[in-house]
Design a protein around this motif. Sequence first.
Motif, PDB file in Angstrom:
ATOM      1  N   GLY A 103      27.719 -54.732 -21.686  1.00  0.00           N
ATOM      2  CA  GLY A 103      28.334 -53.934 -22.721  1.00  0.00           C
ATOM      3  C   GLY A 103      29.459 -54.427 -23.365  1.00  0.00           C
ATOM      4  N   PHE A 104      29.980 -53.753 -24.320  1.00  0.00           N
ATOM      5  CA  PHE A 104      31.245 -54.315 -24.760  1.00  0.00           C
ATOM      6  C   PHE A 104      31.955 -53.147 -25.790  1.00  0.00           C
ATOM      7  CE2 PHE A 104      28.022 -54.965 -28.041  1.00  0.00           C
ATOM      8  CZ  PHE A 104      28.546 -54.718 -29.417  1.00  0.00           C
ATOM      9  N   VAL A 105      33.151 -53.434 -26.024  1.00  0.00           N
ATOM     10  CA  VAL A 105      33.878 -52.248 -26.887  1.00  0.00           C
ATOM     11  C   VAL A 105      33.814 -53.008 -28.258  1.00  0.00           C
ATOM     12  CG1 VAL A 105      36.068 -51.119 -27.189  1.00  0.00           C
ATOM     13  CG2 VAL A 105      35.171 -51.645 -24.948  1.00  0.00           C
ATOM     14  N   VAL A 106      33.755 -52.245 -29.123  1.00  0.00           N
ATOM     15  CA  VAL A 106      33.933 -52.585 -30.870  1.00  0.00           C
ATOM     16  C   VAL A 106      35.282 -53.250 -30.826  1.00  0.00           C
ATOM     17  CG1 VAL A 106      31.952 -51.339 -31.661  1.00  0.00           C
ATOM     18  CG2 VAL A 106      34.386 -50.479 -31.728  1.00  0.00           C
ATOM     19  N   GLU A 107      35.431 -54.271 -31.710  1.00  0.00           N
ATOM     20  CA  GLU A 107      36.545 -54.995 -31.993  1.00  0.00           C
ATOM     21  C   GLU A 107      37.627 -54.180 -32.526  1.00  0.00           C
ATOM     22  OE1 GLU A 107      36.241 -58.593 -34.074  1.00  0.00           O
ATOM     23  OE2 GLU A 107      34.621 -59.514 -33.016  1.00  0.00           O
ATOM     24  N   ASP A 108      37.342 -53.162 -33.452  1.00  0.00           N
ATOM     25  CA  ASP A 108      38.311 -52.339 -33.877  1.00  0.00           C
ATOM     26  C   ASP A 108      38.672 -51.074 -33.315  1.00  0.00           C
ATOM     27  OD1 ASP A 108      36.016 -50.954 -34.177  1.00  0.00           O
ATOM     28  OD2 ASP A 108      36.100 -50.787 -36.646  1.00  0.00           O
ATOM     29  N   THR A 167      35.781 -40.614 -33.056  1.00  0.00           N
ATOM     30  CA  THR A 167      35.299 -40.089 -31.752  1.00  0.00           C
ATOM     31  C   THR A 167      34.674 -41.093 -31.236  1.00  0.00           C
ATOM     32  OG1 THR A 167      34.348 -38.153 -30.796  1.00  0.00           O
ATOM     33  CG2 THR A 167      33.263 -38.841 -32.870  1.00  0.00           C
ATOM     34  N   PRO A 168      34.608 -41.388 -29.899  1.00  0.00           N
ATOM     35  CA  PRO A 168      33.792 -42.440 -29.413  1.00  0.00           C
ATOM     36  C   PRO A 168      32.529 -42.246 -29.229  1.00  0.00           C
ATOM     37  CG  PRO A 168      35.596 -41.506 -27.875  1.00  0.00           C
ATOM     38  CD  PRO A 168      35.723 -40.573 -28.949  1.00  0.00           C
ATOM     39  N   ALA A 169      31.682 -43.116 -29.136  1.00  0.00           N
ATOM     40  CA  ALA A 169      30.125 -43.020 -28.852  1.00  0.00           C
ATOM     41  C   ALA A 169      29.653 -44.227 -28.213  1.00  0.00           C
ATOM     42  CB  ALA A 169      29.677 -42.724 -30.498  1.00  0.00           C
ATOM     43  N   LEU A 170      28.516 -44.027 -27.507  1.00  0.00           N
ATOM     44  CA  LEU A 170      27.635 -44.993 -26.937  1.00  0.00           C
ATOM     45  C   LEU A 170      26.248 -45.172 -27.600  1.00  0.00           C
ATOM     46  CD1 LEU A 170      28.989 -44.011 -23.148  1.00  0.00           C
ATOM     47  CD2 LEU A 170      29.721 -45.972 -24.580  1.00  0.00           C
ATOM     48  N   TRP A 171      25.983 -46.677 -27.940  1.00  0.00           N
ATOM     49  CA  TRP A 171      24.846 -46.789 -28.555  1.00  0.00           C
ATOM     50  C   TRP A 171      24.451 -48.253 -28.285  1.00  0.00           C
ATOM     51  CZ3 TRP A 171      28.992 -45.950 -31.822  1.00  0.00           C
ATOM     52  CH2 TRP A 171      29.137 -46.961 -32.876  1.00  0.00           C
ATOM     53  N   ALA A 183      33.281 -50.405 -19.701  1.00  0.00           N
ATOM     54  CA  ALA A 183      32.397 -50.739 -20.694  1.00  0.00           C
ATOM     55  C   ALA A 183      31.624 -52.225 -20.653  1.00  0.00           C
ATOM     56  CB  ALA A 183      32.903 -50.726 -22.212  1.00  0.00           C
ATOM     57  N   PRO A 184      32.220 -53.093 -20.386  1.00  0.00           N
ATOM     58  CA  PRO A 184      31.769 -54.615 -19.734  1.00  0.00           C
ATOM     59  C   PRO A 184      30.616 -54.517 -18.779  1.00  0.00           C
ATOM     60  CG  PRO A 184      33.864 -54.803 -20.155  1.00  0.00           C
ATOM     61  CD  PRO A 184      33.673 -53.361 -20.064  1.00  0.00           C
ATOM     62  N   LEU A 185      30.736 -53.293 -18.004  1.00  0.00           N
ATOM     63  CA  LEU A 185      30.030 -53.237 -16.795  1.00  0.00           C
ATOM     64  C   LEU A 185      28.343 -52.674 -16.974  1.00  0.00           C
ATOM     65  CD1 LEU A 185      32.259 -51.917 -13.839  1.00  0.00           C
ATOM     66  CD2 LEU A 185      31.422 -54.447 -14.386  1.00  0.00           C
ATOM     67  N   MET A 186      28.394 -52.184 -18.299  1.00  0.00           N
ATOM     68  CA  MET A 186      26.912 -51.694 -18.723  1.00  0.00           C
ATOM     69  C   MET A 186      26.210 -52.706 -18.871  1.00  0.00           C
ATOM     70  SD  MET A 186      28.158 -48.560 -21.638  1.00  0.00           S
ATOM     71  CE  MET A 186      28.682 -49.507 -22.586  1.00  0.00           C
ATOM     72  N   ARG A 187      24.878 -52.474 -18.620  1.00  0.00           N
ATOM     73  CA  ARG A 187      23.799 -53.520 -18.758  1.00  0.00           C
ATOM     74  C   ARG A 187      22.567 -52.974 -19.442  1.00  0.00           C
ATOM     75  NH1 ARG A 187      27.479 -56.202 -17.803  1.00  0.00           N
ATOM     76  NH2 ARG A 187      27.629 -58.029 -16.355  1.00  0.00           N
ATOM     77  N   ARG A 188      22.046 -53.583 -20.341  1.00  0.00           N
ATOM     78  CA  ARG A 188      20.719 -53.297 -21.247  1.00  0.00           C
ATOM     79  C   ARG A 188      19.901 -54.595 -20.969  1.00  0.00           C
ATOM     80  NH1 ARG A 188      17.818 -52.467 -25.927  1.00  0.00           N
ATOM     81  NH2 ARG A 188      16.624 -50.571 -25.693  1.00  0.00           N
ATOM     82  N   GLY A 189      19.078 -54.637 -20.107  1.00  0.00           N
ATOM     83  CA  GLY A 189      18.362 -56.105 -19.650  1.00  0.00           C
ATOM     84  C   GLY A 189      19.425 -56.952 -19.203  1.00  0.00           C
ATOM     85  N   GLY A 220      26.959 -57.364 -38.041  1.00  0.00           N
ATOM     86  CA  GLY A 220      28.267 -57.713 -38.596  1.00  0.00           C
ATOM     87  C   GLY A 220      29.229 -58.299 -37.395  1.00  0.00           C
ATOM     88  N   ARG A 221      30.328 -57.600 -37.298  1.00  0.00           N
ATOM     89  CA  ARG A 221      31.130 -58.352 -36.148  1.00  0.00           C
ATOM     90  C   ARG A 221      30.850 -58.306 -34.603  1.00  0.00           C
ATOM     91  NH1 ARG A 221      37.152 -55.739 -37.592  1.00  0.00           N
ATOM     92  NH2 ARG A 221      35.782 -53.891 -37.782  1.00  0.00           N
ATOM     93  N   ASP A 222      29.535 -57.291 -34.479  1.00  0.00           N
ATOM     94  CA  ASP A 222      29.135 -57.421 -33.232  1.00  0.00           C
ATOM     95  C   ASP A 222      28.447 -58.780 -32.870  1.00  0.00           C
ATOM     96  OD1 ASP A 222      29.391 -54.897 -33.104  1.00  0.00           O
ATOM     97  OD2 ASP A 222      27.465 -54.305 -32.891  1.00  0.00           O
ATOM     98  N   GLY A 223      27.997 -59.490 -33.810  1.00  0.00           N
ATOM     99  CA  GLY A 223      27.444 -60.821 -33.563  1.00  0.00           C
ATOM    100  C   GLY A 223      25.916 -60.917 -33.052  1.00  0.00           C
ATOM    101  N   LYS A 224      25.178 -61.631 -33.713  1.00  0.00           N
ATOM    102  CA  LYS A 224      23.786 -61.771 -33.090  1.00  0.00           C
ATOM    103  C   LYS A 224      23.440 -61.630 -31.626  1.00  0.00           C
ATOM    104  CE  LYS A 224      22.406 -63.894 -37.602  1.00  0.00           C
ATOM    105  NZ  LYS A 224      21.899 -65.198 -38.157  1.00  0.00           N
ATOM    106  N   GLU A 225      24.245 -62.422 -30.774  1.00  0.00           N
ATOM    107  CA  GLU A 225      24.091 -62.757 -29.385  1.00  0.00           C
ATOM    108  C   GLU A 225      24.492 -61.198 -28.702  1.00  0.00           C
ATOM    109  OE1 GLU A 225      28.677 -62.849 -30.214  1.00  0.00           O
ATOM    110  OE2 GLU A 225      26.847 -63.764 -31.086  1.00  0.00           O
TER     111      GLU A 225
END
Length: 197
Positions: A55-60, A151-155, A45-51, A161-166
């Motif tokens: 990428g990241f995995v949600v905290e929960d 169920t896992p999803a990619l978006w 997941a951290p290897l994904m890039r958009r610009g 929220g907890r994602d953070g503005k950054e």
Amino acid sequence: MDLDVHSLAGLSTEAMRAAVAQWGSERTDALLVFRPDLAPPSTLAPLMRRGEKPGFVVEDMTDVDRFAPTGLELPGEALYLVTGIARGDEFENASPAEALAELTARDRSPLLLTEGLHWVLQQPEVLERNHCFMTIGSRLMKATGKLDSRTPALWISNGTGRDGKERKDAPKLGWCWWNNRHTWLGIASAAGRSTGA
């Protein structure tokens, strides 16, 4: 190979190149992936890039690596091919439970979370705002013997929220409920998996 995923999976550069040569380096009809136990979601997941956004995995979803192939058999080799991948846009606004019945009737297999991650790593444009996807082939079996209802999803994160503005516009590995519908999430699937041409 540019992301060094083969090293994360314990495969040498030579072995990776040999596999690619064996199956045809010019092929565009198949996705090359590692078995989930060799390259788990938390490492991909951290290897994904958009610009410039990683990428990241949600905290929960700290248990993300426990979501395993469910109801399907994988090839035994470290690397295998996935053919006939579809994002499943036609299943937008269908629940995973509803989509699984239809996929089964079509003789298609739901995509695994790790397969979805490999897809985004190799073709980042497949994650398109308002048209992303769930990977319902990976489920978590609880200690009770029942399947977890997530169920896992990619978006793409909205940075709320907890994602953070950054993290706004970053590729996101999250989850949805098994019986919920989402108008912007398809349900990805494949025609087959193999270890040959």
